[in-house]
Write an enzyme that holds these catalytic residues in place. Structure first.
Site, PDB file in Angstrom:
ATOM      1  N   ASP A  77       0.170  -7.553   1.305  1.00  0.00           N
ATOM      2  CA  ASP A  77       0.570  -6.167   1.551  1.00  0.00           C
ATOM      3  C   ASP A  77       2.086  -6.029   1.588  1.00  0.00           C
ATOM      4  O   ASP A  77       2.657  -5.379   2.463  1.00  0.00           O
ATOM      5  CB  ASP A  77      -0.032  -5.617   2.843  1.00  0.00           C
ATOM      6  CG  ASP A  77       0.102  -4.096   2.921  1.00  0.00           C
ATOM      7  OD1 ASP A  77       0.193  -3.462   1.857  1.00  0.00           O
ATOM      8  OD2 ASP A  77       0.139  -3.552   4.037  1.00  0.00           O
TER       9      ASP A  77
ATOM     10  N   HIS B 270       0.813  -1.218   0.000  1.00  0.00           N
ATOM     11  CA  HIS B 270       0.000   0.000   0.000  1.00  0.00           C
ATOM     12  C   HIS B 270       0.844   1.264   0.000  1.00  0.00           C
ATOM     13  O   HIS B 270       0.318   2.354  -0.237  1.00  0.00           O
ATOM     14  CB  HIS B 270      -0.993  -0.003   1.178  1.00  0.00           C
ATOM     15  CG  HIS B 270      -0.400   0.231   2.530  1.00  0.00           C
ATOM     16  ND1 HIS B 270      -0.078  -0.788   3.384  1.00  0.00           N
ATOM     17  CD2 HIS B 270      -0.081   1.380   3.186  1.00  0.00           C
ATOM     18  CE1 HIS B 270       0.397  -0.286   4.517  1.00  0.00           C
ATOM     19  NE2 HIS B 270       0.400   1.027   4.425  1.00  0.00           N
TER      20      HIS B 270
ATOM     21  N   GLY C 188      -6.838 -26.087  -0.832  1.00  0.00           N
ATOM     22  CA  GLY C 188      -8.078 -26.391  -1.531  1.00  0.00           C
ATOM     23  C   GLY C 188      -9.216 -26.772  -0.611  1.00  0.00           C
ATOM     24  O   GLY C 188      -9.895 -27.781  -0.842  1.00  0.00           O
ATOM     25  N   VAL C 189      -9.435 -26.018   0.454  1.00  0.00           N
ATOM     26  CA  VAL C 189     -10.563 -26.272   1.351  1.00  0.00           C
ATOM     27  C   VAL C 189     -11.256 -24.964   1.700  1.00  0.00           C
ATOM     28  O   VAL C 189     -10.647 -23.907   1.689  1.00  0.00           O
ATOM     29  CB  VAL C 189     -10.133 -26.963   2.671  1.00  0.00           C
ATOM     30  CG1 VAL C 189      -9.555 -28.330   2.415  1.00  0.00           C
ATOM     31  CG2 VAL C 189      -9.158 -26.098   3.454  1.00  0.00           C
TER      32      VAL C 189
ATOM     33  N   GLY D 105       3.552   6.848   8.326  1.00  0.00           N
ATOM     34  CA  GLY D 105       4.916   6.940   7.811  1.00  0.00           C
ATOM     35  C   GLY D 105       5.791   5.768   8.213  1.00  0.00           C
ATOM     36  O   GLY D 105       6.791   5.483   7.558  1.00  0.00           O
ATOM     37  N   ASN D 106       5.438   5.065   9.320  1.00  0.00           N
ATOM     38  CA  ASN D 106       6.170   3.861   9.715  1.00  0.00           C
ATOM     39  C   ASN D 106       5.878   2.689   8.782  1.00  0.00           C
ATOM     40  O   ASN D 106       6.585   1.680   8.800  1.00  0.00           O
ATOM     41  CB  ASN D 106       5.803   3.422  11.141  1.00  0.00           C
ATOM     42  CG  ASN D 106       6.610   4.127  12.206  1.00  0.00           C
ATOM     43  OD1 ASN D 106       6.087   4.925  12.970  1.00  0.00           O
ATOM     44  ND2 ASN D 106       7.905   3.818  12.253  1.00  0.00           N
ATOM     45  N   SER D 107       4.827   2.809   8.003  1.00  0.00           N
ATOM     46  CA  SER D 107       4.400   1.715   7.137  1.00  0.00           C
ATOM     47  C   SER D 107       5.542   1.253   6.229  1.00  0.00           C
ATOM     48  O   SER D 107       6.127   2.036   5.495  1.00  0.00           O
ATOM     49  CB  SER D 107       3.225   2.192   6.278  1.00  0.00           C
ATOM     50  OG  SER D 107       2.578   1.117   5.664  1.00  0.00           O
TER      51      SER D 107
END
Length: 514
Positions: A163, A133, A313-314, A255-257
């Site tokens: 992300d 992001h 696949g469940v 901003g820490n992202s």
């Protein structure tokens, strides 16, 4: 004497050739290593210092000094296209807040906007991991180091389901952060968050690990199964978000992202991704993506340009009081199988509707994230040991994970003239063509288009995945760096692409608007 001189010169030349050949071999070997393997080679010769004080208490000064140079400030220029995320009001709906762009400020008409985040260098040749992001809407990406040098970055790969994004700058001999082991992280241990919050310079905050395996519903619908089906529905889905966050009370803000969460030894244990807050600023709850998942994803980005995911696949639901009453079971934990994908990995191993998945690789499954993250670290064809219960009896099976065809799901757009920005504007990911592919099409150069994003130039003009691009602006290309370099020769705002596919040779002339 002449003969001796000639012999000596020959020996010196021979030695130089041998050293040069070894260096070339060494370079090729390094290129094939994973990021973790390259780090292990480096730190074998350059071990981290002991980061405990004489009293035995954690010494954060050493960890901060070791990590801070490897955490970078990312600044992006983007075109705001209006609010596409729906309503607001949830304390967890904070990507825009965390990234510095509140939703209410988004305009209905496109306009240029600036935002910033953080990133972590993971190799000395310019690879940086950050959040998807942070860069997903970027027209231009700038990276500023702690030594105040600034570089343009290109996107190597990104995925909203995790992300995570991998970007690269054109530089060498850079500081980077050592990988840790997020499986060994313990609740209550000291951690540091390093990044660029609130437009400040490099900042370090301390706290503890508050919880592990947290799911907060920020990456997608909480009703999505991570293995190819919506819970309680029967249609397959392609977008499958993975959440298994490390929770910390270290101060994290806008901003820490994309910044680093490290332990007291200065080892990377997570990539900071979100905060839970009713105000959009720190309220005591931060969330980081575990580094053991990050390692796999960034290696996939570097090798393939996109994430290679394996699926069980469940369709399942965590065992709760409602499930116990509805299906008359006594179990208090595990994942109740609502349905299985026909011919999927689970069905092929004998798992059926009504079974309860109780363990993965011998580890007890308490929540869906226990299965979700473990499988997300693997690729199609990898094996995973699963324990399930039927009629009160447990059985171990080994599943061979299967792939799910990914859809074009990313966005790309651009509006400036640099080669890096044009590269990002193409809206595509590439990997080098194999020797077999070059032989098949009788070509000497080529990169394979591995992903085409809906709003990029390739997507707009209908370029499909699988095309082998042999030349860009008339120059042969064999890797993403050469693609970017060739884009620097764009004349009259027209990018010329030559490629081959099963349909023959193709040529495109793409207009670049500014």
């Amino acid at each position: 004497m002449k003969k001796i001189g000639i012999t000596l010169i020959t020996a010196l030349v021979g030695g130089a050739v041998a050293i040069g050949g070894y260096k070339l071999f060494e370079s090729k070997q390094a290129e094939q290593m994973s990021f973790e393997e390259k780090q292990n080679v480096y730190y074998a010769s350059n071990p981290l210092p002991e980061m405990l004080s004489s009293t035995g208490n954690p010494d954060f000064t050493e960890a901060a000094a070791a990590v801070s140079p490897g955490v970078v400030h990312i600044r992006v220029t983007m075109t705001s296209r209006g609010n596409q995320r729906g309503g607001q009001g949830s304390p967890f709906d904070m990507f825009e807040e965390f990234f510095g762009m509140p939703q209410q400020r988004r305009q209905s008409r496109p306009q240029q906007a600036m935002a910033s985040g953080s990133g972590v260098m993971i190799s000395n040749d310019g690879y940086i991991v950050t959040n998807n992001h942070v860069v997903e809407d970027a027209d231009k990406i700038e990276v500023k180091l702690t030594n105040q040098r600034t570089y343009e970055a290109k996107v190597i790969g990104r995925d909203p389901d995790f992300d995570l994004a991998l970007i690269k700058i054109n530089a060498t001999k850079l500081p980077f952060v050592k990988f840790g082991d997020s499986d060994n992280v313990r609740i209550g241990e000291w951690v540091l968050a390093v990044g660029y919050p609130l437009s400040l310079q490099s900042t370090v905050t301390a706290g503890i690990v508050s919880a592990k395996g947290r799911q907060i519903g920020i990456l997608g619908e909480q009703q999505q199964s991570p293995y190819g089906y919506r819970q309680q529905q029967e249609e397959p889905i392609a977008r499958t978000a993975v959440e298994s966050f490390i929770q910390t009370d270290a101060v994290i803000n806008k901003g820490n992202s994309g910044g680093a969460l490290v332990n007291a030894r200065g080892e990377l244990i997570g990539i900071n991704a979100a905060i839970a807050s009713p105000t959009g600023v720190y309220a005591g709850y931060g969330f980081a993506i575990p580094v053991n998942l990050v390692k796999k994803i960034v290696d996939d980005f570097k090798e393939f340009g996109t994430v290679q995911r394996g699926y069980v696949g469940v369709s399942f639901r965590e065992v709760d009081e409602q499930i116990r009453e509805k299906y008359n079971i006594d179990d208090v934990q595990g994942l109740f199988v609502l349905d299985v994908v026909e011919d999927g990995a689970a069905a092929s191993s004998g798992i059926k509707k009504g079974d309860i998945i109780t363990k993965v690789e011998g580890k007890t499954v308490i929540s869906s994230s226990d299965l979700q993250e473990r499988v997300a670290r693997l690729s199609p064809g990898d094996k995973v040991k699963v324990t399930y219960k039927r009629d009160g009896k447990e059985k171990d099976v080994t599943l061979t994970l299967k792939g799910l065809e990914a859809k074009a799901k990313e966005e790309a757009a651009g509006s400036n003239k640099s080669a890096t920005e044009i590269f990002n504007k193409l809206g595509a990911s590439f990997k080098p063509a194999s020797a077999a592919q070059k032989k098949q099409y009788d070509i000497s150069s080529g990169v394979v288009v591995t992903q085409v994003h809906r709003e990029g130039i390739f997507g707009y003009f209908g370029v499909e995945r699988g095309l082998i691009v042999t030349h860009v602006n008339g120059k042969p290309v064999n890797n993403v760096d050469q693609v970017e370099s060739a884009l620097g020769d764009t004349k009259r705002n027209i990018v010329r692409i030559t490629g081959v596919s099963e349909n023959g040779t193709v040529e495109f002339n793409f207009p670049i608007e500014y």
